[in-house]
Design a protein around this motif. Structure first.
Motif, mmCIF file in Angstrom:
data_model
loop_
_atom_site.group_PDB
_atom_site.id
_atom_site.type_symbol
_atom_site.label_atom_id
_atom_site.label_comp_id
_atom_site.label_asym_id
_atom_site.label_seq_id
_atom_site.Cartn_x
_atom_site.Cartn_y
_atom_site.Cartn_z
ATOM 1 N N UNK A 137 8.244 2.229 -18.125
ATOM 2 C CA UNK A 137 8.831 3.083 -18.145
ATOM 3 C C UNK A 137 10.207 2.819 -17.412
ATOM 4 N N UNK A 138 11.104 3.616 -16.958
ATOM 5 C CA UNK A 138 12.520 3.312 -17.363
ATOM 6 C C UNK A 138 13.005 3.530 -15.881
ATOM 7 N N UNK A 139 12.096 3.555 -14.546
ATOM 8 C CA UNK A 139 11.914 3.887 -13.232
ATOM 9 C C UNK A 139 13.364 2.864 -12.634
ATOM 10 N N UNK A 140 14.327 3.354 -12.452
ATOM 11 C CA UNK A 140 15.003 2.576 -11.359
ATOM 12 C C UNK A 140 15.128 2.124 -10.134
ATOM 13 N N UNK A 141 16.228 2.410 -9.361
ATOM 14 C CA UNK A 141 16.500 1.420 -8.504
ATOM 15 C C UNK A 141 15.563 0.764 -7.211
ATOM 16 N N UNK A 142 16.015 -0.146 -6.457
ATOM 17 C CA UNK A 142 15.168 -0.890 -5.633
ATOM 18 C C UNK A 142 13.466 -0.698 -5.230
ATOM 19 N N UNK A 143 12.924 -2.004 -4.771
ATOM 20 C CA UNK A 143 11.064 -1.994 -4.253
ATOM 21 C C UNK A 143 11.607 -1.882 -3.165
ATOM 22 N N UNK A 144 11.315 -0.850 -2.077
ATOM 23 C CA UNK A 144 11.966 -0.460 -0.925
ATOM 24 C C UNK A 144 10.328 -2.124 0.028
ATOM 25 N N UNK A 145 10.706 -1.985 0.813
ATOM 26 C CA UNK A 145 9.936 -2.914 2.106
ATOM 27 C C UNK A 145 9.052 -2.157 2.164
ATOM 28 N N UNK A 146 9.260 -1.003 2.090
ATOM 29 C CA UNK A 146 7.667 0.056 2.544
ATOM 30 C C UNK A 146 6.503 0.005 1.859
ATOM 31 N N UNK A 147 6.144 -0.570 1.514
ATOM 32 C CA UNK A 147 5.530 -0.792 -0.319
ATOM 33 C C UNK A 147 4.492 -1.860 0.516
ATOM 34 N N UNK A 148 4.733 -2.826 1.578
ATOM 35 C CA UNK A 148 4.070 -3.423 2.050
ATOM 36 C C UNK A 148 2.807 -2.470 3.851
ATOM 37 N N UNK A 149 3.332 -1.282 3.088
ATOM 38 C CA UNK A 149 2.234 -0.385 3.818
ATOM 39 C C UNK A 149 0.900 0.025 3.133
ATOM 40 N N UNK A 150 0.856 -0.404 1.870
ATOM 41 C CA UNK A 150 0.368 0.017 1.611
ATOM 42 C C UNK A 150 -0.876 -1.087 0.963
ATOM 43 N N UNK A 151 -2.215 -0.981 2.690
ATOM 44 C CA UNK A 151 -2.829 -2.337 3.372
ATOM 45 C C UNK A 151 -3.411 -2.542 1.963
ATOM 46 N N UNK B 149 13.756 -1.365 -12.376
ATOM 47 C CA UNK B 149 13.786 -1.897 -10.815
ATOM 48 C C UNK B 149 15.378 -3.081 -11.032
ATOM 49 N N UNK B 150 16.246 -2.747 -9.583
ATOM 50 C CA UNK B 150 17.051 -4.243 -9.308
ATOM 51 C C UNK B 150 16.665 -4.607 -7.847
ATOM 52 N N UNK B 151 17.822 -5.363 -6.833
ATOM 53 C CA UNK B 151 17.316 -6.043 -6.324
ATOM 54 C C UNK B 151 16.492 -6.890 -6.211
ATOM 55 N N UNK B 152 16.663 -7.155 -4.843
ATOM 56 C CA UNK B 152 15.783 -8.708 -4.604
ATOM 57 C C UNK B 152 13.929 -7.970 -4.097
ATOM 58 N N UNK B 153 12.928 -9.301 -4.108
ATOM 59 C CA UNK B 153 11.787 -9.148 -4.361
ATOM 60 C C UNK B 153 11.340 -8.790 -2.501
ATOM 61 N N UNK B 154 10.423 -7.652 -2.137
ATOM 62 C CA UNK B 154 10.400 -7.734 -1.069
ATOM 63 C C UNK B 154 9.212 -8.489 -0.072
ATOM 64 N N UNK B 155 9.667 -9.393 1.081
ATOM 65 C CA UNK B 155 9.471 -10.721 1.276
ATOM 66 C C UNK B 155 7.891 -10.665 1.981
ATOM 67 N N UNK B 156 7.142 -9.363 2.337
ATOM 68 C CA UNK B 156 6.116 -9.134 2.419
ATOM 69 C C UNK B 156 5.313 -8.578 1.745
#
Length: 852
Positions: free
Chosen positions: A450-464, A476-483
């Motif tokens: 798709x053409x999604x933009x923004x960063x990958x929030x670290x809260x994505x790791x809440x999807x246990x 998507x830009x920014x860094x890869x969440x460490x978690x």
């Protein structure tokens, strides 16, 4: 007063007698109790078993699962379903002493590897027998057909370990004339369906039983039939009645998917007005849906998927009681306008229209579907924005709108029970909705392409509970969440083809379950994280097309299942040193191209490519590397093969590729590569390789593409390579090759571009003549026999007169040449010319005389 006493005495006597009779009627007979206790002793009893209450100090008629005849005390019913029984169950079991049993249920226990005893046939009073899912194996005894009083027989299996002898199925149906229900699901019957069925039959389960031939039409005319399940019998041919069915008044559920019902749905279905469930999935049905089908106003579950049905989807709103509607994998077209004026689908839970030709937008003014849980409209031609009513569904669990033309944003979801969300392959934009990152039950999240933009929030790791995270091919830009590396259940992590930057600082924890990690096509820097060795289940690692700067991560050899390693187009450097500890035994694709590797080609690395040393046998089914289609995800890769960059939507296990091109490797091409007989593509181009092409490469029988271009390779092209029948692309250009190009088979199909830049090469398709019909160099002698052999084929038609004429002409020309040469003072050159010319003429004259 005396009258009152008399009445009291009579009443007391009656109550005592009643109590005495009642106690007698519930007193379990000793032989019955003994038989049950002996049966109990045959099995280990766990803490949750019904049999714990079986104690000789208690009346056996009050034991769990035991029911007695109140008049005789005989045990007439045993309900031992899910009792945890496991172990031996032989023909001498005391259970068979309970000759008055009418109902016996042993389902869902574990009698693994045991045969069904013929002694069951001696329980002649049985009306109900259930042996389902108890792991019995082998032949079903013919003695079962002696139970002529049976109303219910269930022997369904979880596999095909149970089977009938030939004709025993027919014998069973012939003798059990009182049957109401027959369930033999997953029993290997391997038979046609006989004509004789009990006229009392209401329920017939014969799914996955290897039935074949034609289904007798009489089955549809059983007057009491309510339920028919013949699923997964692809060799069974079904022809529906064209007139009213005798069973039409009672028929409520019909399951016929994966059978052969070629043709259209007949008008006769319109008479099944009591029908609640109709599943005709994968039945090779075609044409449009008949109008008579709209008479089925009681239908709740309708599955017509995976057929060849066509026409617009318009009149399904007539089914006001629908809970499940599945029309996927057909040829339906038109729009979904009927959704906007439907107000009766208040019970609808499942809306499934994938893989059709639906067009236009999803109507926005839809209401009354608050119970909708599944919405699947993938692989159509739908466009416009995704309407807000879909995001507002309170009970939504599964949303699949992938492979369409939707635009706009993904709105926030109201549902808190999402299980799977796939909107990949659209033109959606904006950020990832925050509501998606707070779903405690989400297992699959696929937003790629798709053409999604923004960063990958670290809260994505809440999807246990997440199993698949596919965010590839967005902006998507920014860094890869460490978690992300600590998500213990995640199997697939695909962040490829975005604009992610920084280093891969993710710490992959011990005990993780990663199978696929794809971070290719970003702007990642630094080194490959060594914590990847904790991903012991990894099959795919793709870090290509980044800016990583590191030496070869040889420690990846610790990953026992690694099948694809792709590090192309980075800044890797240094030699890949020989090491006896290299493993990579399962590698099928290794792509290290476009880096800065130096030194010799890694011989020990090749030695351990065990999976490449096998030519996969052709089988009826294709197998794929890291096949994740079960998880709604397919591994797509771009590989350089046959001179092209090809995107493989799925990687076959037979796609065995080595690409070490565009590096600075030196030295010779090791002959050990010839041991990798499963290779389909070998690309060593644009390096600094020297030496000869190993003749042993002719052992690569299935090689389809060989690229050794832009190196410093010398010598001739081995003639043995002409035996490579599968070779479609050959590129040997820009080397220092000499000699004749092999002829025959695939070599006759290669063009000039395969050899250009090798000044010493001769033969077709180059313009330089190689000499000789066989395409191999010919010996050159002082007498010039190479020219003589070239013209030899025509010598037989040269007459003696022609020879004389040629000789005469040659004499004149020769004298002229003598004059010129003498005048220019080149006697030595002339002398050699004269000798050769004379030798040639004399030799031809002698040959002509011998032939004539």
């Amino acid at each position: 007063m005396g009258y009152v006493k008399l009445v009291f005495l009579m009443l007391f006597s009656f109550l005592c007698q009643l109590a005495f009779c009642s106690s007698l009627s519930h007193l379990c007979l000793k032989d019955q109790a003994l038989a049950l206790l002996q049966f109990k002793q045959m099995f280990p009893i766990d803490a949750y078993s019904k049999l714990l209450s079986w104690n000789k100090s208690i009346d056996c008629c009050s034991w769990n699962g035991v029911h007695c005849n109140e008049a005789t005390g005989q045990v007439i019913e045993l309900n031992l379903t899910r009792c945890g029984l496991r172990g031996k169950f032989h023909s001498n079991s005391s259970l068979f002493k309970l000759s008055n049993l009418k109902r016996l249920d042993l389902s869902e226990n574990d009698f693994s590897g045991l045969l069904i005893s013929p002694k069951f046939g001696e329980l002649s009073s049985l009306t109900h027998l259930d042996l389902s899912y108890s792991s019995f194996t082998g032949l079903i005894p013919a003695e079962i057909s002696r139970l002529s009083k049976l109303h219910l027989l269930r022997i369904k299996s979880s596999s095909d370990s149970l089977r009938f002898r030939p004709h025993n199925f027919e014998l069973l149906l012939k003798n059990l004339t009182q049957l109401r229900e027959l369930n033999l699901d997953s029993v290997n019957i391997s038979s046609t369906i006989p004509l004789n069925f009990s006229s009392y039959l209401t329920t017939l389960h014969l799914a996955d039983t290897q039935l074949y031939g034609m289904l007798p039409e009489s089955v549809f005319h059983l007057s009491n039939l309510e339920f028919l399940d013949l699923r997964h019998n692809p060799k069974l041919t079904v022809r529906f009645p064209t007139t009213k069915w005798n069973s039409s008044a009672s028929f409520m559920e019909l399951y016929l998917y994966s059978v052969n019902a070629t043709g259209r749905i007949p008008e006769s279905f319109g008479h099944l007005t009591s029908l609640r469930t109709l599943e005709l999935y994968s039945c090779s049905l075609s044409e449009s849906i008949p109008k008579s089908l709209w008479n089925l106003t009681n239908i709740e579950d309708l599955n017509l998927g995976d057929n060849h049905l066509e026409g617009p989807i318009s009149d399904f709103f007539r089914f006001g009681k629908l809970r499940w509607l599945s029309l996927g994998n057909n040829n339906f077209d038109g729009q979904l306008e009927f959704l906007s004026f439907n107000r009766s689908w208040t019970q609808l839970e499942f809306l499934d229209f994938p893989s059709n030709s639906l067009t236009g937008p999803i109507p926005s003014n839809v209401s009354g579907m608050q119970n909708l849980q599944w919405v699947r409209l993938s692989t159509n031609h739908l466009n416009g924005t995704i309407p807000s009513w879909i995001f507002s569904l309170p009970s939504l669990t599964d949303l699949d709108l992938s492979d369409n033309h939707f635009s706009g944003k993904i709105l926030e979801f109201k549902s808190q029970t999402l299980f799977s969300v796939s909107v990949k392959q659209n033109q959606l934009e904006g950020p990832i909705p925050k509501s998606l990152l707070n779903q405690s039950e989400l297992y699959y999240l696929l937003l790629s392409h798709n053409n999604l933009s923004g960063q990958i929030a670290s809260t994505i790791c809440n999807l246990t509970k997440l199993l698949v995270l596919d965010l590839g091919s967005n902006n998507l830009e920014g860094t890869i969440p460490l978690c992300l590396g600590e998500m213990s259940r995640l199997l697939i992590l695909d962040l490829s083809n975005n604009s992610l930057s920084g280093t891969i600082n993710t710490n992959f924890s011990i005990g993780n379950r990663f199978i696929v990690i794809k971070l290719d096509g970003n702007k990642l820097e630094g080194k490959v994280p060594q914590s990847l060795i904790n991903c012991t289940d990894l099959e795919v690692v793709d870090l290509g097309n980044n800016e990583l700067s590191d030496t070869f991560p040889k420690w990846l050899r610790a990953l026992p299942y690694l099948k694809i390693l792709r590090l192309r187009s980075n800044k890797f450097f240094g030699p890949i040193k020989d090491s006896s500890t290299y493993k990579f035994a399962q590698i099928r694709i290794i792509d290290l191209s476009s880096n800065g590797f130096t030194g010799d080609l890694p011989v020990n690395l090749f030695e351990n490519f065990e999976a490449m040393k096998i030519i996969s046998e052709k089988s009826g089914t294709r197998k794929y590397v890291a096949d994740m289609s079960f998880f709604y995800y397919t591994n797509s890769f771009i590989v350089t093969t046959k001179g092209l960059d090809l995107e493989l939507p799925r990687v076959l296990t037979t796609n065995i590729i080595i690409d070490l091109s565009r590096n600075r490797f030196e030295g010779n091409i090791p002959s050990i590569i010839a041991d990798l007989v499963g290779l389909r593509t070998l690309n060593l181009s644009h390096n600094r390789l020297e030496g000869h092409i190993p003749a042993s490469l002719h052992q690569l029988y299935v090689l389809e593409s060989l690229d050794l271009s832009s190196n410093k390779i010398i010598g001739e092209i081995p003639q043995q390579l002409a035996s490579l029948k599968s070779l479609e692309v050959l590129n040997l250009s820009h080397n220092h090759l000499v000699g004749c190009i092999p002829k025959g088979k695939q070599f006759d199909t290669f063009e000039n571009s395969s050899y250009q830049g090798n000044d010493g090469l001769r033969g077709l398709p180059l313009s330089k003549d190689c000499g000789g019909d066989e395409g191999v160099p010919q010996a050159t002698t002082p007498s010039g026999l190479d020219q003589e052999e070239e013209e030899e084929g025509d010598s037989s038609i040269i007459s003696w007169q022609a020879v004389l004429m040629g000789y005469g002409c040659g004499l004149v020309i020769g004298l002229s040449i003598i004059y010129i040469m003498l005048s220019t003072q080149y006697p030595a050159w002339f002398s050699r010319m004269d000798v050769q010319l004379e030798h040639k003429i004399v030799t031809r004259m002698k040959r002509y005389k011998k032939r004539n």
